[in-house]
Design an enzyme around this catalytic site. Sequence first.
Site, short mmCIF file in Angstrom:
data_model
loop_
_atom_site.label_atom_id
_atom_site.label_comp_id
_atom_site.label_asym_id
_atom_site.label_seq_id
_atom_site.Cartn_x
_atom_site.Cartn_y
_atom_site.Cartn_z
N CYS B 164 -4.19 -1.50 10.34
CA CYS B 164 -4.81 -1.37 9.02
C CYS B 164 -6.23 -1.92 8.97
O CYS B 164 -6.88 -1.86 7.93
CB CYS B 164 -3.93 -2.02 7.98
SG CYS B 164 -2.26 -1.33 8.04
N HIS B 304 -8.28 -7.44 1.26
CA HIS B 304 -7.33 -6.58 1.95
C HIS B 304 -6.11 -6.36 1.05
O HIS B 304 -5.63 -5.23 0.92
CB HIS B 304 -6.92 -7.20 3.28
CG HIS B 304 -6.02 -6.32 4.09
ND1 HIS B 304 -6.42 -5.10 4.57
CD2 HIS B 304 -4.71 -6.44 4.46
CE1 HIS B 304 -5.42 -4.51 5.21
NE2 HIS B 304 -4.37 -5.30 5.15
N GLU B 315 -4.75 -14.55 2.22
CA GLU B 315 -6.15 -14.14 2.21
C GLU B 315 -6.97 -14.95 1.20
O GLU B 315 -8.08 -15.38 1.50
CB GLU B 315 -6.26 -12.65 1.89
CG GLU B 315 -7.71 -12.17 1.86
CD GLU B 315 -7.83 -10.69 1.53
OE1 GLU B 315 -6.81 -10.06 1.20
OE2 GLU B 315 -8.95 -10.16 1.61
N LYS B 336 -6.60 -1.57 -3.55
CA LYS B 336 -5.33 -0.92 -3.19
C LYS B 336 -4.40 -0.82 -4.38
O LYS B 336 -3.44 -0.05 -4.35
CB LYS B 336 -4.65 -1.66 -2.03
CG LYS B 336 -5.34 -1.48 -0.68
CD LYS B 336 -4.54 -2.10 0.45
CE LYS B 336 -5.26 -1.99 1.79
NZ LYS B 336 -6.33 -3.01 1.95
N PHE B 402 -1.61 -5.15 11.22
CA PHE B 402 -0.45 -5.52 12.05
C PHE B 402 -0.96 -5.73 13.47
O PHE B 402 -1.73 -4.93 14.01
CB PHE B 402 0.57 -4.36 12.08
CG PHE B 402 1.59 -4.39 10.97
CD1 PHE B 402 1.49 -5.24 9.89
CD2 PHE B 402 2.69 -3.53 11.03
CE1 PHE B 402 2.46 -5.24 8.89
CE2 PHE B 402 3.66 -3.52 10.04
CZ PHE B 402 3.54 -4.38 8.97
#
Lengths: 82, 414
Positions: B164, B304, B315, B336, B402
């Site tokens: 990602c 993120h 984060e 997102k 990942f």
Amino acid sequence: MAYTDQEVLAGLAEIVSEETGLPTDAVLLEKSFTDDLDIDSLSMMTIVTHAEDKFGVRIPDEDVKNLTTVGDAVTYITGAQA
Amino acid sequence: MSSVPDVVVTGLGATTPLGGDVATTWAAALAGESGARTLENDWAETYGIPVTFAAQIKVAPDQVLARPELKRMDPSTQYAMIATREAWADAGSPEVDGERLGAVVSSGIGGIWTTLDGWDTLRERGARRMLPMTVPMLMPNSPVAYVSLELGAQAGAHALVSACASGAEAIGYGVDMIRSGRADVVVAGGTEATIHPMPMAAFAASRTLSLRNDDPQGASRPYDVQRDGFVLGEGAGVVVLESAEHAAARGARVYARLAGVGLSADAYHITSPDPEGRGQVAAMRRALAEAGVAHHDVVHVNAHATSTKVGDLTETRSIRSVLGSDTDHVALSATKSMTGHLLGGAGALETIFAVKAVHERLAPPTINVTEPDPELEVPLVRDTPQKLPDGDIAAINNSFGFGGHNVALVVTSA
């Protein structure tokens, strides 16, 4: 069911058009796959795969190299149906 | 004059769950729209997949691309081509020697539709029915290969893979190509097309997807106490990077500078972030140091933030570790919440958002936060856009993948 020359040409023109973006009426019997239609070897094999599927025939690799023009392919496919 | 070129952003392109281009996507993001929808298929019934929604791209490729392109390109490549053409036109189709033009376009997962369609064909119909274009369609470098072919990019065509973080790492590598003198112009970005039952089932098996089937648009809710996982998205983002000198010589419109790239690896766990956030902190520090940006100039972070319990807060703790008390004037956005997670496309799309935010001085909102997590340590932009200050400003885009990959990109006002 056997396809006529005209039906094979029409079906082949659709396959070539899908693969190349050329209009179907540009796919004429006298056209060369490489020189006129600008079809490379990978595209030719893709067209052969679709044509085998559509017309229920087998076109061995050693015969593909003899199919210079659209007319050659139509004749081959029509004959192979017999 | 510095011998290392400054790198600027001169073109933007995207196809996303919010729109078929950057303008539509950005407008929808500022309006706080969600791109998530219930899937119109029978995957749940047929395969028992527990998730029935995703964030599919808004404009289907068959409305944009020619038929032969649709047949020759995996969807991940199709999305990349749509974004590339927009970005290149947006940059004014720069005239550049092919040997000075690079391409870096990544996918996190690659041509999985082609791979799985090919496997179905083989099992159901045998090897003779396998399409000859299968390999060049499924290879993970296919998107960048087609971009390179289309633009004549001969300085190098690269497809870095870091799950990602791939899209952001691609942009970082593009910056490095210009800084190292290998190219004057680089087309860089990321793409993904994995809304297929197999990867959906696999992500569901890893217990990382939101199960909020009754409310797809409310499912991606980073930092909300009720968050329960990410929403699978798809799409592509591509930017045109250019040396400042090259851009100035042709009078190009400059959106922003891509001033710093920070990379690190956690070397901690295959999927979980290091709970101490050491890798994330290192990436942000390296990017800020490279950019030469003071902490108080950082006014915006595109997080993120995928809407997972652990990841979101790791984060924000990392951001506070890096910026200290200067964190208090940061406008934090988790886009997102609207786009879903584009995996390999995410870092590129979110870099575009960061560039737009700096250029327009407007941080996009984070939607669906009805009750912020009490452990959130960074000021969050909620529901409506937030004005960013005048003067010299900087933004950070974080992307993590990942495997423990961390990428931080620093964008500054031009």
